[in-house]
Design a protein around this motif. Structure first.
Motif, PDB file in Angstrom:
ATOM      1  N   LYS A 206       0.318  -1.537   0.491  1.00 18.40           N
ATOM      2  CA  LYS A 206      -0.437   0.040   0.122  1.00 18.40           C
ATOM      3  C   LYS A 206       0.803   1.304   0.081  1.00 18.40           C
ATOM      4  O   LYS A 206       1.024   1.857  -1.092  1.00 18.40           O
ATOM      5  CB  LYS A 206      -0.929   0.188   1.057  1.00 18.40           C
ATOM      6  CG  LYS A 206      -2.210   0.950   0.920  1.00 18.40           C
ATOM      7  CD  LYS A 206      -3.385   1.063   1.842  1.00 18.40           C
ATOM      8  CE  LYS A 206      -3.592   2.009   1.452  1.00 18.40           C
ATOM      9  NZ  LYS A 206      -4.767   1.857   2.350  1.00 18.40           N
ATOM     10  N   LYS A 285      -4.234 -14.033  14.550  1.00 18.86           N
ATOM     11  CA  LYS A 285      -5.264 -13.727  14.715  1.00 18.86           C
ATOM     12  C   LYS A 285      -5.251 -12.738  15.474  1.00 18.86           C
ATOM     13  O   LYS A 285      -4.735 -11.961  15.388  1.00 18.86           O
ATOM     14  CB  LYS A 285      -5.885 -15.189  14.992  1.00 18.86           C
ATOM     15  CG  LYS A 285      -6.011 -16.336  13.904  1.00 18.86           C
ATOM     16  CD  LYS A 285      -6.730 -17.814  14.687  1.00 18.86           C
ATOM     17  CE  LYS A 285      -6.679 -18.643  12.952  1.00 18.86           C
ATOM     18  NZ  LYS A 285      -7.121 -20.147  13.764  1.00 18.86           N
ATOM     19  N   VAL A 288      -9.434  -8.213  14.376  1.00 23.36           N
ATOM     20  CA  VAL A 288      -8.976  -7.119  12.787  1.00 23.36           C
ATOM     21  C   VAL A 288      -8.435  -5.651  13.196  1.00 23.36           C
ATOM     22  O   VAL A 288      -9.219  -5.091  14.130  1.00 23.36           O
ATOM     23  CB  VAL A 288     -10.161  -7.200  12.253  1.00 23.36           C
ATOM     24  CG1 VAL A 288      -9.481  -6.621  10.719  1.00 23.36           C
ATOM     25  CG2 VAL A 288     -10.580  -8.896  11.830  1.00 23.36           C
ATOM     26  N   ASP A 291      -9.517  -0.234  10.383  1.00 22.13           N
ATOM     27  CA  ASP A 291      -9.021   0.254   8.730  1.00 22.13           C
ATOM     28  C   ASP A 291      -7.975   1.072   8.795  1.00 22.13           C
ATOM     29  O   ASP A 291      -6.863   1.084   7.418  1.00 22.13           O
ATOM     30  CB  ASP A 291      -9.686   1.142   8.404  1.00 22.13           C
ATOM     31  CG  ASP A 291     -11.347   0.044   8.058  1.00 22.13           C
ATOM     32  OD1 ASP A 291     -10.959  -0.615   8.156  1.00 22.13           O
ATOM     33  OD2 ASP A 291     -12.379   0.555   7.621  1.00 22.13           O
ATOM     34  N   LYS A 294      -4.802  -0.911   7.965  1.00 23.25           N
ATOM     35  CA  LYS A 294      -4.329  -1.962   6.868  1.00 23.25           C
ATOM     36  C   LYS A 294      -3.894  -1.894   5.871  1.00 23.25           C
ATOM     37  O   LYS A 294      -3.729  -0.810   5.146  1.00 23.25           O
ATOM     38  CB  LYS A 294      -5.803  -2.663   6.569  1.00 23.25           C
ATOM     39  CG  LYS A 294      -6.826  -3.578   7.317  1.00 23.25           C
ATOM     40  CD  LYS A 294      -8.227  -3.188   7.160  1.00 23.25           C
ATOM     41  CE  LYS A 294      -9.090  -3.590   8.003  1.00 23.25           C
ATOM     42  NZ  LYS A 294     -10.933  -3.208   8.019  1.00 23.25           N
ATOM     43  N   ALA A 296      -1.828  -3.213   1.583  1.00 21.98           N
ATOM     44  CA  ALA A 296      -2.972  -3.971   0.526  1.00 21.98           C
ATOM     45  C   ALA A 296      -2.418  -5.130   0.022  1.00 21.98           C
ATOM     46  O   ALA A 296      -2.392  -6.081  -0.943  1.00 21.98           O
ATOM     47  CB  ALA A 296      -2.469  -2.492  -0.517  1.00 21.98           C
ATOM     48  N   PRO A 298      -3.841  -9.221   0.634  1.00 17.41           N
ATOM     49  CA  PRO A 298      -4.583  -9.743   0.393  1.00 17.41           C
ATOM     50  C   PRO A 298      -5.037 -10.474   1.168  1.00 17.41           C
ATOM     51  O   PRO A 298      -5.094 -11.238   0.679  1.00 17.41           O
ATOM     52  CB  PRO A 298      -4.546 -10.395  -1.869  1.00 17.41           C
ATOM     53  CG  PRO A 298      -3.291 -10.594  -1.668  1.00 17.41           C
ATOM     54  CD  PRO A 298      -2.629 -10.097  -0.686  1.00 17.41           C
ATOM     55  N   ILE A 299      -4.881 -10.030   1.703  1.00 20.30           N
ATOM     56  CA  ILE A 299      -5.845 -10.599   3.073  1.00 20.30           C
ATOM     57  C   ILE A 299      -6.389 -10.239   4.040  1.00 20.30           C
ATOM     58  O   ILE A 299      -6.271  -8.720   3.754  1.00 20.30           O
ATOM     59  CB  ILE A 299      -4.027 -11.105   4.215  1.00 20.30           C
ATOM     60  CG1 ILE A 299      -3.282  -9.943   4.432  1.00 20.30           C
ATOM     61  CG2 ILE A 299      -3.076 -12.222   3.227  1.00 20.30           C
ATOM     62  CD1 ILE A 299      -2.329 -10.379   4.995  1.00 20.30           C
ATOM     63  N   THR A 300      -6.692 -10.515   5.632  1.00 18.74           N
ATOM     64  CA  THR A 300      -7.463  -9.953   6.448  1.00 18.74           C
ATOM     65  C   THR A 300      -6.772  -9.688   7.691  1.00 18.74           C
ATOM     66  O   THR A 300      -5.921 -10.363   7.573  1.00 18.74           O
ATOM     67  CB  THR A 300      -8.332 -10.121   7.350  1.00 18.74           C
ATOM     68  OG1 THR A 300      -9.594 -10.826   5.854  1.00 18.74           O
ATOM     69  CG2 THR A 300      -9.241  -9.673   8.188  1.00 18.74           C
ATOM     70  N   HIS A 302      -4.991  -8.927  11.061  1.00 14.76           N
ATOM     71  CA  HIS A 302      -5.271  -8.747  12.026  1.00 14.76           C
ATOM     72  C   HIS A 302      -4.078  -8.784  13.093  1.00 14.76           C
ATOM     73  O   HIS A 302      -2.687  -8.792  12.205  1.00 14.76           O
ATOM     74  CB  HIS A 302      -5.206 -10.301  12.486  1.00 14.76           C
ATOM     75  CG  HIS A 302      -6.964 -11.449  11.908  1.00 14.76           C
ATOM     76  ND1 HIS A 302      -8.271 -11.082  12.623  1.00 14.76           N
ATOM     77  CD2 HIS A 302      -7.415 -11.616  10.841  1.00 14.76           C
ATOM     78  CE1 HIS A 302      -8.589 -11.627  11.567  1.00 14.76           C
ATOM     79  NE2 HIS A 302      -8.039 -12.478  10.389  1.00 14.76           N
ATOM     80  N   THR A 598     -19.642  -7.859  22.019  1.00 12.03           N
ATOM     81  CA  THR A 598     -18.317  -9.141  22.170  1.00 12.03           C
ATOM     82  C   THR A 598     -16.973  -9.343  21.816  1.00 12.03           C
ATOM     83  O   THR A 598     -15.337  -9.817  21.152  1.00 12.03           O
ATOM     84  CB  THR A 598     -19.155  -9.692  21.012  1.00 12.03           C
ATOM     85  OG1 THR A 598     -18.898  -8.732  19.626  1.00 12.03           O
ATOM     86  CG2 THR A 598     -20.463  -9.946  20.875  1.00 12.03           C
TER      87      THR A 598
END
Lengths: 730, 730
Positions: A206, A285, A288, A291, A294, A296, A298-300, A302, A598
């Protein structure tokens, strides 16, 4: 036809230029200086820049390499051939070379990082195998650690605040941080302060990869395997040789024991590519990432900690290496003991076509042209000192040791130091001492932009206007990141840092891809901005060298300081407002009630009170300073006698030194300038009025009060100095 | 222990509730109403919601399916069993079913899009093969086109402005646009207006995929194969059956020829997954997209046009299908001709556990509880009409046809319409007619949030405060996107739209993954927010049904309108300032000089003048309206006689209708409300004071002046109506 139009534009431009008045010169002298400058321009050749870059960027040439020593000797010869008295001044400086670099994901699935950038089609320089310096962070300590991984975004203070809110502790963990968001050395420094035992830094696509544009060799940006090298020594504490803080690393200098050296990192740290980072990040894990964290890939994204577990093993060969500074002198015809200094480093992490060769060749072409004019009888009145620094990359070492070695003489003789480094296509970017702003502005108005034909000042103003600014010319404040640092921050020499850029972005910085091939495709293909830099820096050098009265203008300086004070006061006010707002939301249970039950999240607690600070000593000091600034501005300096001017110049030369204090900044006495410093937690990023500003940002109110007093004292000293100057003028 | 604390909290909460006064009820009646509401609460069971959702979301049930018809009949039976008089009202509506869907990259390298979402482990509902409706956009026209591809970001007006600056024309091209940024139907509409011959819409992982969080089945978000279905009919022109604009699609209605139907798209359009989009986007060249256009695929986003070339072939089976609305009536004990209406749709694109079943089962449980109370002698005073709409997904068709069919009766009898749709965990989200704001606020203060125990109003306020708001309760304005549209926009019935959300994000919307399994894992696992919705909507329904004086409060309504006027005036002022600033930069050549000459960019030209508009008719209308609003607020309505209250209610029922105009909005007469409308170029997104605001946004100054006059007339009519109301009260 295009050539004709360009010629016409250039002619019109010069007619404009000849009508100029230039600060520090009487009308007659200004006329002569402008003629000199046009002759200077006529000497500059893009061909030289091109040929020299091809030569100098052919082989990797970091400090201690034979290639680097060869270049230093070759440059000495070049300077000599242009009429300079040139020598190589060598220091023995500690430099680590990586022997073992191991990074493995050990859980949940094994993966071993490649730690190697691939050679690319069409760029033979990238195919030099072992001649390329392996990717690493210089001045990481040795280590062998294994622990769960935590993703810490950029690894800057506000990221740790976010982690705290999430209840995540990095103690005993290895952190992985993205490059950018701060100077890289901040990341392991903060991570260690927070208890981490290892630090990995990677380039996220990114910030630095395919998100920006096509990657090398298709485009200019960082491909999946490219790794940014770079120093992580704690430069905000002090730059230069880690074993000789504050004094020169001569062969026989007394040295710290390496284990005691405070600027070597406390934990091992290694930079990696995004190809190597992806499996590590993907195995995390936990929550998350927000924003803004984050990237660029291609993963989430964590945060962890874990279950990813990594092992990081680093071992370096710690050796003293010779750092060869090339110093080339052209003695002044009238004022041999007044030095106008000009420098650029010559060492590179690998080939360094952009960083530093693009700036170095502009400096050399400038020096050559000045030499030609001198031979033709137009020798500058003041002495010019051209410097090619070694060992800048590992921590501004060559320049710092040299400044420490020559401190006393420098403080007596140096008029100013003008720095350049990497250069590219685009807009003039100029930072420095604000007493020089008027002079730089005049020069910027007299140099045509290669692409548009208007002045580089006008082009810069256009960008500023489209970005919502007022279009006024202003120097940026200097933090750190290149060789001006020892001059301005430590010695109190008025300094400038110049370069062009903004239209030549790429991902080559400190990688094996910073080659002549890459530069010619993506940076400044026809070297026209190299010549524009030579024109700009050369004019500044020549005006400082020939001015009847040194072109310092304290009006913009005072205005800028006043703005800094307003900023600092506003920061303190905003902190108080934020605190009140935050505490009100705590009282109303707003955080508690709006949080997703949660998701793990530590309910925030009340912030400490932000007291009102008494800024009046600074306001009063600036108000009384204004009188002296105005008085000096009202003087008719041109009509002074020559001895009067000479006496005034001797005073002006040392004006910047009034802004340094012997004891330096809190916890880092090497940094002595009271107006400009690199941030303790930002690295290169500048903090103006640093003593006061950083105390406020750290919520250290007692220190803030002390530093307000201290800064007021500095301003008072400056006022006394201006009174002295004003009194010296009849 | 936890149960005990919860009970205690609930008890404390109810004690608080009993102390409440409620608008429209005298103290004695309020007391009775509050007891009724607590009995109503006691009837509500999460078990029913859970069981019904499992049943209703078991099979795909879009309009025209046997599964849908079965559900309608089953619901009718349920309502009947709860004491309602229930019937199914069926319309014959045009609905396209996809026969051929082909999307291929034909150049530079062939690739055929799969157009199929994969079944996932652990969710048997996703394994229903052909029973799942293929992914498509309903009311795309048939077509077979092949052309170069252009990436247009979200495909909204400002994206085309950016393309224009870059000199890129989509004429004769196929565009690919991301979902989001507008309602989906805007994308093919604008693309066609710009001359494109085809439109592909895809879900970028940045907005809807791994960037958000782990993907299904690991997490709730959209996996690489998921495709969002959805209607692209030109709903901002008119919703409902495309062949029967403005009148009911009864079996024997006169219908437009399909080729003439203005709300069918002019070009073929198909939605795809990000797995299918990636090869297409990766094959584009041309300028790199601006940062704000870039998604989260691991590629450099280029705009094109080409060299990627795609073929898009679509063919639909166009058939009339029966849309079965279930209408269940509980006749009022005192005012059978005053209807409180409550609706939710029952059709889904596939299983629709979240959309619409989660809202539908809350409505049913609410109706069941009311039925139980009615059987126990607590029948509401006004008639309740519970509606389960069919064919909402393809374009609000079931509700629109029903409203068009019953328009006259509705305008005489309807007190209000309360809509729900999908529901989830989190915060109360409430929109609607601002005369109802006070009442909804009172209700929100009386419903406990399932997770925190405070009222849903207090929890919403906490979020608003942490987001920087003032924490005050306010209804959102209604645009479009669910079945309230025909009621408020066309018939002028005061309406509300209610739901919970904000803590149950996911990527299941309109995909094969919107299943019971997904809902139970990620949305509202214990159905407690389903019950919270039943409590909220049920209270509103019961208060409207039993109020002695209908709880309309024009104070917040007037305040909101005044704010809208300020916004519109500010928009016009900002446009003028932007124009002046822009034109000044053109005069200074700032765009020209700051642009990178190596990058294609059309130099911007001057913007047209933005005239000063005369807003005084609106300002004056609102000022005089204020007097009547204040006068009504000052009346002691409680002390009116019963006949006085009854007469007043008859007037109040029709107050909202004063805000609609017979001729409707410019170019879309179906939309008649002068305060709220979906945006002509935003789709679902609301435009308040739409006639004036959209004319200004489109720089149609003549129309803006006309619409100011027209809106002033509407406000004048409202004032006359309030005068009439005030006069009717002794």
């Amino acid at each position: 036809m295009k050539i004709l139009i360009n010629l016409l534009l250039a002619l019109l431009f010069m007619v404009g230029a000849y009508a100029q008045t230039i600060t520090g010169f009487s009308p007659g002298e200004a006329q002569k200086q402008l003629v000199l400058e046009s002759r200077f321009d006529a000497q500059l050749s893009t061909d030289n820049l091109d040929a020299w870059m091809e030569k100098m960027a052919a082989r990797p040439h970091w400090v201690g390499t034979e290639a680097g020593a060869d270049l230093a000797r070759w440059m000495r010869g070049q300077f000599e051939s242009w009429g300079y008295e040139a020598r190589i001044e060598t220091y023995q400086v500690l430099f680590p070379y990586p022997k073992i670099r191991l990074l493995e994901l050990t859980e949940p699935t094994p993966f071993k990082a490649a730690l190697t950038a691939v050679p690319v089609e069409g760029d033979p320089y990238t195919r030099q195998g072992d001649a390329l310096l392996p990717s690493y962070n210089a001045f990481s300590r040795d280590g062998d650690v294994e622990a769960e991984l935590v993703y810490v975004n950029y690894g800057v203070p506000k990221d740790y605040e976010e982690l705290e809110k999430l209840g995540i502790d990095v103690k005993g963990k290895i952190v992985i941080a993205k490059y950018y968001g701060s100077w890289r050395g901040i990341k392991p420094k903060l991570a260690a302060e927070k208890g981490a035992i290892g630090c990995i830094i990677y380039s996220d696509p990114k910030d630095d990869g395919y998100y920006q544009g096509d990657v090398y060799p298709k485009g200019a940006f960082k491909n999946a395997t490219g790794v940014q090298r770079g120093s992580v020594m704690d430069m905000p504490l002090y730059p230069g040789d880690v074993l000789t803080p504050g004094y020169a690393a001569t062969a026989d200098a007394k040295r710290l024991d390496r284990e005691e050296a405070p600027t070597i990192t406390r934990i091992p740290v290694l930079p990696i590519s995004y190809a190597d980072a992806e499996p590590l990040l993907e195995a995390l894990k936990g929550p998350v990432a927000p924003d803004s964290w984050k990237g660029a890939l291609p993963i989430t994204y964590h945060i962890g900690p874990g279950p990813a577990k990594v092992r990081l093993k680093l071992e370096f060969e710690w050796k003293l290496q010779p750092a060869h500074n090339v110093i080339a002198i052209l003695e002044g015809s009238e004022y041999p003991d007044q030095w106008v200094m000009r420098g650029n480093h010559h060492d590179a992490w690998v080939h360094g076509a952009a960083d530093p060769v693009s700036g170095m060749v502009a400096l050399m072409e400038e020096a050559r042209a000045v030499g030609v004019l001198a031979k033709k009888g137009q020798r500058p009145k003041r002495t010019l000192v051209y410097c090619a620094w070694d060992a800048e990359e590992p921590g501004l070492i060559g320049s710092t040791e040299w400044v420490e070695d020559h401190l006393e003489e420098l403080q007596q003789k140096a008029v100013a130091y003008i720095n350049t480094d990497g250069n590219g296509r685009g807009f003039l970017e100029a930072g420095g001492s604000h007493s020089l702003q008027t002079m730089v502005s005049e020069v910027a108005a007299s140099v045509p932009d290669p692409q548009t034909g208007v002045s580089v000042k006008e082009r810069q103003a256009a960008r500023n206007l489209t970005n919502g600014g007022d279009g006024a010319f202003a120097l940026d404040a200097l933090g750190s990141g290149s060789d001006y640092t020892p001059f301005i921050q430590h010695a109190g020499i008025a300094s400038l840092n110049l370069g062009f850029g903004g239209e030549s972005a790429g991902g080559e910085y400190h990688t094996i891809y910073d080659t002549y091939t890459h530069y010619k495709r993506f940076k400044d293909p026809d070297m026209s901005y190299g010549v524009a830099l030579a024109r700009t820096a050369g004019r500044i050098t020549l005006r400082l060298a020939n001015a009847e009265v040194l072109p310092l203008d304290f009006g913009p300086w005072h205005q800028t300081l006043s703005n800094y004070l307003k900023e600092v006061m506003k920061t303190s006010e905003s902190m108080r407002e934020d605190m009140l707002k935050h505490n009100k939301l705590i009282d109303k249970k707003a955080y508690l009630l709006s949080a997703d039950p949660t998701k793990p999240r530590v309910t925030p607690t009340k912030k400490n009170e932000v007291p009102y600070l008494d800024f009046s000593p600074l306001q009063n000091a600036l108000a009384t300073l204004q009188n002296e600034v105005d008085a000096l501005a009202a003087k008719d300096l041109e009509s002074l006698s020559k001895p009067g001017k000479d006496a005034l110049n001797v005073l002006l030369m040392q004006a910047e030194q009034q802004m340094i204090s012997e004891e330096g900044l809190p916890r880092r006495p090497w940094y002595r300038h009271q107006i400009y410093a690199p941030g303790f937690y930002t690295g290169y990023g500048v903090k103006t009025l640093p003593g006061v500003r950083e105390a406020i940002e750290q919520e250290n109110w007692e220190e803030a009060r002390q530093q307000i007093g201290k800064l007021a004292g500095t301003l008072e000293r400056m006022r006394a100095y201006l009174i002295k100057i004003n009194a010296s003028i009849p």
